[in-house]
Motif scaffolding. Structure first.
Motif, PDB file in Angstrom:
ATOM      1  N   SER A   4       0.831  -1.205   0.000  1.00 14.69           N
ATOM      2  CA  SER A   4       0.000   0.000   0.000  1.00 14.69           C
ATOM      3  C   SER A   4       0.868   1.258   0.000  1.00 14.69           C
ATOM      4  O   SER A   4       0.515   2.259  -0.637  1.00 14.69           O
ATOM      5  N   THR A   5       2.011   1.231   0.664  1.00 11.99           N
ATOM      6  CA  THR A   5       2.928   2.373   0.656  1.00 11.99           C
ATOM      7  C   THR A   5       3.507   2.592  -0.735  1.00 11.99           C
ATOM      8  O   THR A   5       3.591   3.736  -1.211  1.00 11.99           O
ATOM      9  N   CYS A   7       2.193   1.638  -3.609  1.00  9.61           N
ATOM     10  CA  CYS A   7       1.128   2.106  -4.499  1.00  9.61           C
ATOM     11  C   CYS A   7       0.803   3.580  -4.253  1.00  9.61           C
ATOM     12  O   CYS A   7       0.539   4.329  -5.197  1.00  9.61           O
ATOM     13  N   ALA A   8       0.838   4.004  -2.986  1.00 15.90           N
ATOM     14  CA  ALA A   8       0.592   5.415  -2.680  1.00 15.90           C
ATOM     15  C   ALA A   8       1.697   6.286  -3.260  1.00 15.90           C
ATOM     16  O   ALA A   8       1.425   7.378  -3.801  1.00 15.90           O
ATOM     17  N   SER A  11       1.200   6.522  -7.021  1.00 18.41           N
ATOM     18  CA  SER A  11       0.096   7.431  -7.317  1.00 18.41           C
ATOM     19  C   SER A  11       0.497   8.882  -7.126  1.00 18.41           C
ATOM     20  O   SER A  11       0.153   9.752  -7.933  1.00 18.41           O
ATOM     21  N   ALA A  12       1.233   9.170  -6.060  1.00 17.49           N
ATOM     22  CA  ALA A  12       1.683  10.543  -5.813  1.00 17.49           C
ATOM     23  C   ALA A  12       2.621  11.014  -6.920  1.00 17.49           C
ATOM     24  O   ALA A  12       2.518  12.155  -7.395  1.00 17.49           O
ATOM     25  N   ILE A  41      -3.690   3.329  -6.208  1.00 20.74           N
ATOM     26  CA  ILE A  41      -4.260   3.607  -4.887  1.00 20.74           C
ATOM     27  C   ILE A  41      -5.706   3.098  -4.812  1.00 20.74           C
ATOM     28  O   ILE A  41      -6.171   2.638  -3.773  1.00 20.74           O
ATOM     29  N   VAL A  44      -5.529  -0.582  -4.052  1.00 21.36           N
ATOM     30  CA  VAL A  44      -5.225  -0.826  -2.633  1.00 21.36           C
ATOM     31  C   VAL A  44      -6.471  -0.610  -1.793  1.00 21.36           C
ATOM     32  O   VAL A  44      -6.783  -1.411  -0.895  1.00 21.36           O
ATOM     33  N   LEU A  45      -7.193   0.454  -2.046  1.00 16.94           N
ATOM     34  CA  LEU A  45      -8.363   0.773  -1.231  1.00 16.94           C
ATOM     35  C   LEU A  45      -9.493  -0.245  -1.388  1.00 16.94           C
ATOM     36  O   LEU A  45     -10.266  -0.461  -0.459  1.00 16.94           O
TER      37      LEU A  45
END
Length: 147
Positions: A4-5, A7-8, A11-12, A41, A44-45
């Motif tokens: 998740s980190t 993927c974040a 995305s950023a 993201i 992941v969500l």
């Protein structure tokens, strides 16, 4: 947690590239980049990334894929052997009854007479086709256009 980190971060970074692209007045491209950047993201969500990581990193899942691949290979092998045997039996049957290779009934003759153009069909048709070919139709077309 690590996925998740990652993927974040992806995305950023994608959103940052989209902002730089929008700054250059390429709004359609920037919108498309932002759409792609939001996919990781979103995965992941929704929990799909957990399912994918469980699928990729579990040996039991790979064992299942191996069994499915073996099953498909066995199926393809049996189909190939069946086709080969059917082909050999057809050849044997044709050799035993030699006239089955040719159409036994044939087709009915045509009721209308065949059209003939008066020109020989092949090279064996006449001397003109063998030596100098008939280009009269081509010459007529060229004369028509003044060439």
């Amino acid at each position: 947690m690590l996925i998740s980190t990652i993927c974040a971060a992806v995305s950023a970074a994608g959103l940052g590239i989209a902002v730089l692209t929008a700054y250059r007045k390429r709004f359609l491209t920037a919108t498309r980049i932002a759409a792609y950047a939001l996919v990781p993201i979103g995965l992941v969500l929704t929990g799909i990334m957990k399912w994918i990581t469980d699928l990729v990193f579990k040996p039991g899942v790979w064992l299942g894929f191996g069994v499915l691949a073996l099953s498909a290979a066995l199926f393809a092998t049996t189909r190939a052997v069946e086709r080969r045997r059917a082909g050999q039996e057809g050849v044997r049957a044709g050799a035993v009854t030699g006239r089955d290779a040719v159409a036994p009934a044939g087709s009915a003759p045509s009721l209308t007479p065949a059209r003939t153009t008066g020109r020989p069909q092949g090279r064996a048709g006449g001397k003109k086709a063998a030596g100098g070919e008939d280009f009269s139709d081509i010459e007529a077309i060229l004369k028509k256009y003044g060439i």
